[in-house]
Scaffold this motif. Structure first.
Motif, mmCIF file in Angstrom:
data_model
loop_
_atom_site.group_PDB
_atom_site.id
_atom_site.type_symbol
_atom_site.label_atom_id
_atom_site.label_comp_id
_atom_site.label_asym_id
_atom_site.label_seq_id
_atom_site.Cartn_x
_atom_site.Cartn_y
_atom_site.Cartn_z
ATOM 1 N N TRP A 64 5.777 11.951 9.059
ATOM 2 C CA TRP A 64 4.919 11.049 9.153
ATOM 3 C C TRP A 64 4.744 10.046 10.228
ATOM 4 O O TRP A 64 5.714 9.933 10.994
ATOM 5 C CB TRP A 64 5.486 9.692 7.958
ATOM 6 C CG TRP A 64 5.038 10.255 6.594
ATOM 7 C CD1 TRP A 64 6.110 10.262 5.719
ATOM 8 C CD2 TRP A 64 3.796 9.991 5.743
ATOM 9 N NE1 TRP A 64 5.413 10.375 4.418
ATOM 10 C CE2 TRP A 64 4.066 10.442 4.495
ATOM 11 C CE3 TRP A 64 2.428 9.603 6.244
ATOM 12 C CZ2 TRP A 64 2.972 10.392 3.330
ATOM 13 C CZ3 TRP A 64 1.470 9.712 5.092
ATOM 14 C CH2 TRP A 64 1.617 9.935 3.971
ATOM 15 N N TYR A 65 3.439 10.195 10.711
ATOM 16 C CA TYR A 65 3.189 9.610 12.092
ATOM 17 C C TYR A 65 2.256 8.292 11.866
ATOM 18 O O TYR A 65 1.427 8.446 11.034
ATOM 19 C CB TYR A 65 2.558 10.537 13.076
ATOM 20 C CG TYR A 65 3.483 11.608 13.605
ATOM 21 C CD1 TYR A 65 3.715 12.895 12.859
ATOM 22 C CD2 TYR A 65 3.843 11.152 15.096
ATOM 23 C CE1 TYR A 65 4.543 13.619 13.702
ATOM 24 C CE2 TYR A 65 4.668 12.194 15.682
ATOM 25 C CZ TYR A 65 5.219 13.358 14.885
ATOM 26 O OH TYR A 65 5.930 14.297 15.538
ATOM 27 N N ALA A 86 9.880 5.507 2.656
ATOM 28 C CA ALA A 86 9.125 6.758 2.570
ATOM 29 C C ALA A 86 10.317 7.769 1.709
ATOM 30 O O ALA A 86 11.538 7.409 1.791
ATOM 31 C CB ALA A 86 8.727 7.549 3.868
ATOM 32 N N GLU A 87 9.717 8.712 0.749
ATOM 33 C CA GLU A 87 10.435 9.447 -0.050
ATOM 34 C C GLU A 87 9.792 10.601 0.008
ATOM 35 O O GLU A 87 8.583 10.923 0.126
ATOM 36 C CB GLU A 87 10.839 8.824 -1.475
ATOM 37 C CG GLU A 87 9.664 8.512 -2.154
ATOM 38 C CD GLU A 87 9.955 7.897 -3.572
ATOM 39 O OE1 GLU A 87 11.104 7.581 -3.719
ATOM 40 O OE2 GLU A 87 9.185 7.750 -4.326
ATOM 41 N N ARG A 88 10.843 11.692 -0.308
ATOM 42 C CA ARG A 88 10.040 13.287 -0.604
ATOM 43 C C ARG A 88 10.735 13.710 -1.420
ATOM 44 O O ARG A 88 11.861 14.312 -1.491
ATOM 45 C CB ARG A 88 10.361 13.995 0.711
ATOM 46 C CG ARG A 88 9.467 15.318 0.649
ATOM 47 C CD ARG A 88 9.698 16.067 1.752
ATOM 48 N NE ARG A 88 8.911 17.358 1.553
ATOM 49 C CZ ARG A 88 8.970 18.387 2.457
ATOM 50 N NH1 ARG A 88 10.100 18.467 3.368
ATOM 51 N NH2 ARG A 88 8.454 19.619 2.210
ATOM 52 N N VAL A 99 0.821 -1.335 -0.032
ATOM 53 C CA VAL A 99 -0.019 0.113 0.071
ATOM 54 C C VAL A 99 0.963 1.520 0.118
ATOM 55 O O VAL A 99 1.957 1.339 0.512
ATOM 56 C CB VAL A 99 -0.841 -0.115 1.048
ATOM 57 C CG1 VAL A 99 -0.107 0.181 2.450
ATOM 58 C CG2 VAL A 99 -2.070 1.191 1.123
ATOM 59 N N ALA A 100 0.568 2.322 -0.842
ATOM 60 C CA ALA A 100 1.117 3.526 -0.404
ATOM 61 C C ALA A 100 0.179 4.874 -0.258
ATOM 62 O O ALA A 100 -0.940 4.812 -0.733
ATOM 63 C CB ALA A 100 1.803 3.810 -2.043
ATOM 64 N N PHE A 101 0.713 5.755 0.668
ATOM 65 C CA PHE A 101 -0.098 6.660 0.924
ATOM 66 C C PHE A 101 1.021 8.079 0.510
ATOM 67 O O PHE A 101 1.932 8.112 0.654
ATOM 68 C CB PHE A 101 -0.083 6.976 2.570
ATOM 69 C CG PHE A 101 -0.709 5.464 3.125
ATOM 70 C CD1 PHE A 101 -0.249 4.817 3.773
ATOM 71 C CD2 PHE A 101 -1.895 5.514 2.859
ATOM 72 C CE1 PHE A 101 -0.775 3.814 4.315
ATOM 73 C CE2 PHE A 101 -2.812 4.321 3.168
ATOM 74 C CZ PHE A 101 -2.067 3.495 4.270
ATOM 75 N N TRP A 102 -0.032 9.042 0.222
ATOM 76 C CA TRP A 102 0.519 10.336 -0.487
ATOM 77 C C TRP A 102 0.293 11.511 0.351
ATOM 78 O O TRP A 102 -0.850 11.509 0.906
ATOM 79 C CB TRP A 102 0.126 10.439 -1.886
ATOM 80 C CG TRP A 102 0.270 11.758 -2.410
ATOM 81 C CD1 TRP A 102 1.331 11.951 -3.106
ATOM 82 C CD2 TRP A 102 -0.495 12.944 -2.543
ATOM 83 N NE1 TRP A 102 1.186 13.394 -3.562
ATOM 84 C CE2 TRP A 102 0.105 14.008 -3.208
ATOM 85 C CE3 TRP A 102 -1.979 13.276 -2.130
ATOM 86 C CZ2 TRP A 102 -0.284 14.912 -3.530
ATOM 87 C CZ3 TRP A 102 -2.220 14.464 -2.378
ATOM 88 C CH2 TRP A 102 -1.591 15.615 -3.054
ATOM 89 N N CYS A 103 1.091 12.288 0.586
ATOM 90 C CA CYS A 103 1.011 13.721 1.385
ATOM 91 C C CYS A 103 1.625 14.659 0.508
ATOM 92 O O CYS A 103 2.494 14.803 -0.030
ATOM 93 C CB CYS A 103 1.652 13.413 2.569
ATOM 94 S SG CYS A 103 1.785 15.117 3.591
ATOM 95 N N ASN A 104 0.755 15.842 0.552
ATOM 96 C CA ASN A 104 1.005 17.114 -0.061
ATOM 97 C C ASN A 104 1.073 18.161 1.078
ATOM 98 O O ASN A 104 0.057 18.467 1.721
ATOM 99 C CB ASN A 104 0.195 17.502 -1.188
ATOM 100 C CG ASN A 104 0.611 18.993 -1.589
ATOM 101 O OD1 ASN A 104 -0.419 19.859 -1.807
ATOM 102 N ND2 ASN A 104 1.742 19.096 -2.202
ATOM 103 N N GLY A 142 11.405 17.774 -2.557
ATOM 104 C CA GLY A 142 11.343 18.532 -1.509
ATOM 105 C C GLY A 142 9.889 18.814 -1.195
ATOM 106 O O GLY A 142 9.764 19.790 -0.343
ATOM 107 N N VAL A 143 8.878 18.344 -1.937
ATOM 108 C CA VAL A 143 7.498 18.674 -1.588
ATOM 109 C C VAL A 143 6.609 17.592 -1.164
ATOM 110 O O VAL A 143 6.490 17.154 0.069
ATOM 111 C CB VAL A 143 6.956 19.532 -2.819
ATOM 112 C CG1 VAL A 143 5.431 19.891 -2.653
ATOM 113 C CG2 VAL A 143 7.899 20.655 -3.485
ATOM 114 N N ASP A 144 5.972 16.826 -2.233
ATOM 115 C CA ASP A 144 5.146 15.845 -1.957
ATOM 116 C C ASP A 144 5.964 14.448 -1.395
ATOM 117 O O ASP A 144 6.943 14.511 -1.497
ATOM 118 C CB ASP A 144 4.426 15.125 -2.948
ATOM 119 C CG ASP A 144 3.389 16.245 -3.749
ATOM 120 O OD1 ASP A 144 2.742 15.955 -4.689
ATOM 121 O OD2 ASP A 144 3.289 17.435 -3.077
ATOM 122 N N SER A 145 5.273 13.918 -0.528
ATOM 123 C CA SER A 145 6.017 12.625 -0.214
ATOM 124 C C SER A 145 5.181 11.507 -0.010
ATOM 125 O O SER A 145 3.592 11.529 -0.110
ATOM 126 C CB SER A 145 6.312 12.948 1.497
ATOM 127 O OG SER A 145 6.796 11.749 2.207
#
Lengths: 112, 113
Positions: B34-35, B67-69, B19-24, B72-75
Motif C-alpha cells: 500500500w502506497y 491494514a490486514e491481508r 474509511v476502508a479501501f480494498w485491494c485484490n 494472503g490474498v485480498d487486503s
C-alpha cells in the motif's frame, strides 16, 4: 535510508525534441533504480529498471536511462517526444527488496 | 491476466470519520504493498505484506491507519479517524516476490473535508 531527487516539477518539450528527465539517488547499498510513468487517473506503469549489469537500460515506448555510479544519477531520455508521452514520470530507488522510495515526479507537457 | 483491482475509486468523507479501501492483487502474487500519494508528491510506502505477514510497516501511522491481508490474498487499508492531511490517492501494488516487478492498481482517491 534511500532517496531520489527529481528537479523541476513541470517539464515542457516540443514534439519531436529530446526528452531529458534528471534523477539523482542516494543509497547506502548498491541501488536498484526504476522509472515509472503515470497517466491521468491510472496506476503507475514500469518504464524501465536497472538492477545489475549493463548500465544503459532500454525500456518501453523508446525510453532509455543510464546508470552512472560516479554521478549517482539515472537520467531518463527519449530522442523524439510524441504527444502520447505527456504524463507524469517518477524515478524510484530500492534496496533490492522492492521497498521503493519515489521522487516527487516530473509532469511532462508536449507542445505540438 | 487481470490487473490489481481497487475499490472504491473515489471517496469523500468528513474529518474524524472512518474509511476502508480494498485491494485484490494479481493472482499468485505473494507480495502486496500500500502506497500513499499526496498531490504533488511521489508515492510513499505505507506497508508491505508477504503472504499474510507484515514485512515493513515503519511508515504506517499506526495511531489511525491499519491494514490486514487475511488468507494472503485480498487486503484492506483502514483509516480511523481521518484527518485533512490524509487526503491522497491510496495505491495498491503486488509482485511475485521481493525481486519481481510491481504492478499497480488505479488507486483510491480520498478527499477529507
Amino acid at each position: 535510508a534511500q532517496s531520489v531527487t527529481q528537479l523541476g516539477s513541470h517539464v515542457s518539450v516540443s514534439e519531436g525534441a529530446l526528452v531529458l528527465l534528471r534523477c539523482n539517488y542516494s543509497s547506502s547499498v548498491p541501488p536498484y533504480l526504476f522509472w515509472y510513468v503515470q497517466y491521468p487517473n491510472q496506476g503507475l506503469q514500469l518504464l524501465l529498471k536497472y538492477t545489475t549489469g549493463a548500465t544503459l537500460v532500454k525500456g518501453i515506448n523508446g525510453f532509455e536511462a543510464e546508470f552512472k555510479k560516479s554521478e549517482t544519477s539515472f537520467h531518463l531520455t527519449k530522442p523524439s517526444a510524441h504527444m502520447s508521452d505527456a504524463a507524469e514520470y517518477f524515478c524510484a530507488v530500492s534496496d533490492g527488496n522492492n521497498r521503493l522510495a519515489f521522487g516527487k515526479g516530473n509532469q511532462v507537457v508536449v507542445i505540438p | 491476466e487481470a490487473g490489481v483491482a481497487q475499490s472504491p475509486r473515489y471517496k469523500i468523507i468528513e474529518k474524524r470519520q472512518s474509511v476502508a479501501f480494498w485491494c485484490n492483487p494479481i493472482s499468485g502474487h505473494a507480495t502486496l504493498y500500500w502506497y500513499q500519494q499526496i498531490l504533488g508528491q511521489g508515492p510513499k510506502l505505507l506497508i508491505q505484506f508477504q503472504n499474510n505477514g507484515v514485512v515493513d510497516d515503519s511508515q504506517l501511522p499506526k495511531d489511525r491507519f491499519s491494514a490486514e491481508r487475511l488468507k494472503g490474498v485480498d487486503s484492506t487499508l483502514k483509516i480511523q479517524p481521518a484527518k485533512l492531511e490524509d487526503s491522497a490517492v491510496y495505491l495498491c501494488a503486488s509482485s511475485l516476490g521481493f525481486k519481481g516487478e510491481l504492478f499497480f492498481g488505479e488507486g483510491s482517491r480520498l478527499t477529507v473535508l
